[in-house]
Design a protein around this motif. Structure first.
Motif, PDB file in Angstrom:
ATOM      1  N   UNK A  77       0.822  -1.204   0.000  1.00  0.00           N
ATOM      2  CA  UNK A  77       0.000   0.000   0.000  1.00  0.00           C
ATOM      3  C   UNK A  77       0.860   1.260   0.000  1.00  0.00           C
ATOM      4  N   UNK A  78       1.889   1.273   0.797  1.00  0.00           N
ATOM      5  CA  UNK A  78       2.801   2.424   0.849  1.00  0.00           C
ATOM      6  C   UNK A  78       3.440   2.647  -0.519  1.00  0.00           C
ATOM      7  N   UNK A  79       3.857   1.576  -1.157  1.00  0.00           N
ATOM      8  CA  UNK A  79       4.502   1.703  -2.457  1.00  0.00           C
ATOM      9  C   UNK A  79       3.516   2.194  -3.523  1.00  0.00           C
ATOM     10  N   UNK A  80       2.285   1.713  -3.489  1.00  0.00           N
ATOM     11  CA  UNK A  80       1.283   2.199  -4.441  1.00  0.00           C
ATOM     12  C   UNK A  80       1.022   3.692  -4.254  1.00  0.00           C
ATOM     13  N   UNK A  81       0.986   4.136  -3.018  1.00  0.00           N
ATOM     14  CA  UNK A  81       0.811   5.563  -2.749  1.00  0.00           C
ATOM     15  C   UNK A  81       2.000   6.358  -3.293  1.00  0.00           C
ATOM     16  N   UNK A  82       3.199   5.825  -3.143  1.00  0.00           N
ATOM     17  CA  UNK A  82       4.395   6.501  -3.672  1.00  0.00           C
ATOM     18  C   UNK A  82       4.319   6.663  -5.190  1.00  0.00           C
ATOM     19  N   UNK A  83       3.974   5.587  -5.897  1.00  0.00           N
ATOM     20  CA  UNK A  83       3.949   5.681  -7.356  1.00  0.00           C
ATOM     21  C   UNK A  83       2.779   6.544  -7.827  1.00  0.00           C
ATOM     22  N   UNK A  84       1.663   6.533  -7.107  1.00  0.00           N
ATOM     23  CA  UNK A  84       0.521   7.384  -7.444  1.00  0.00           C
ATOM     24  C   UNK A  84       0.895   8.855  -7.256  1.00  0.00           C
ATOM     25  N   UNK A  85       1.533   9.159  -6.148  1.00  0.00           N
ATOM     26  CA  UNK A  85       1.968  10.538  -5.903  1.00  0.00           C
ATOM     27  C   UNK A  85       3.005  10.976  -6.931  1.00  0.00           C
ATOM     28  N   UNK A  86       3.919  10.088  -7.278  1.00  0.00           N
ATOM     29  CA  UNK A  86       4.915  10.432  -8.286  1.00  0.00           C
ATOM     30  C   UNK A  86       4.245  10.681  -9.637  1.00  0.00           C
TER      31      UNK A  86
END
Length: 126
Positions: free
Chosen positions: A45-54
């Motif tokens: 979940x943290x990684x998905x949020x990172x790529x979404x924000x990027x």
């Protein structure tokens, strides 16, 4: 088991998810471009949020990213196997987090259905 309050009405606890739309094309685009299998495996979940924000940071200056996201969502609507597999996994991760948060609040839901559930039941117009 559904709740039956004093007045006799059955209560169905439902979370109507916003689980369909271009935002999933954005997550898929971000994951395809900047995703890392090891980081996804350890903190999905943290990684998905990172790529979404990027995605949103990068797309401010790159309209092509929005076109790519629309193309991924179109693939999802058309039933593309890769798009559906990614979407399904990302949705599952989100639902697990919702369950965790609702549990923390003492809320129990029976159903987790969203736009995708109804999308499959509608016919194409036009």
């Amino acid at each position: 088991m559904p709740d039956v309050p004093a007045r006799g009405y059955e209560v169905i606890r439902l979370n109507h998810l916003g689980d369909w739309g271009k935002q999933f094309g954005e997550v898929i685009t971000g994951y395809q471009r900047w995703g890392n299998a090891e980081r996804f495996k350890s903190r999905a979940l943290k990684h998905l949020l990172e790529v979404y924000n990027r995605f949103h940071t990068e797309s401010r200056n790159d309209e092509a990213l929005h076109e790519e996201a629309r193309a991924w969502f179109k693939k999802l609507e058309e039933g593309n196997a890769e798009a559906c597999a990614l979407w399904g996994r990302f949705r599952e991760i989100s639902i697990e987090e919702f369950k965790r948060l609702y549990g923390y609040l003492g809320i129990t839901l029976i159903l987790y259905e969203g736009e995708s559930f109804y999308q499959k039941k509608t016919s194409r117009i036009g």
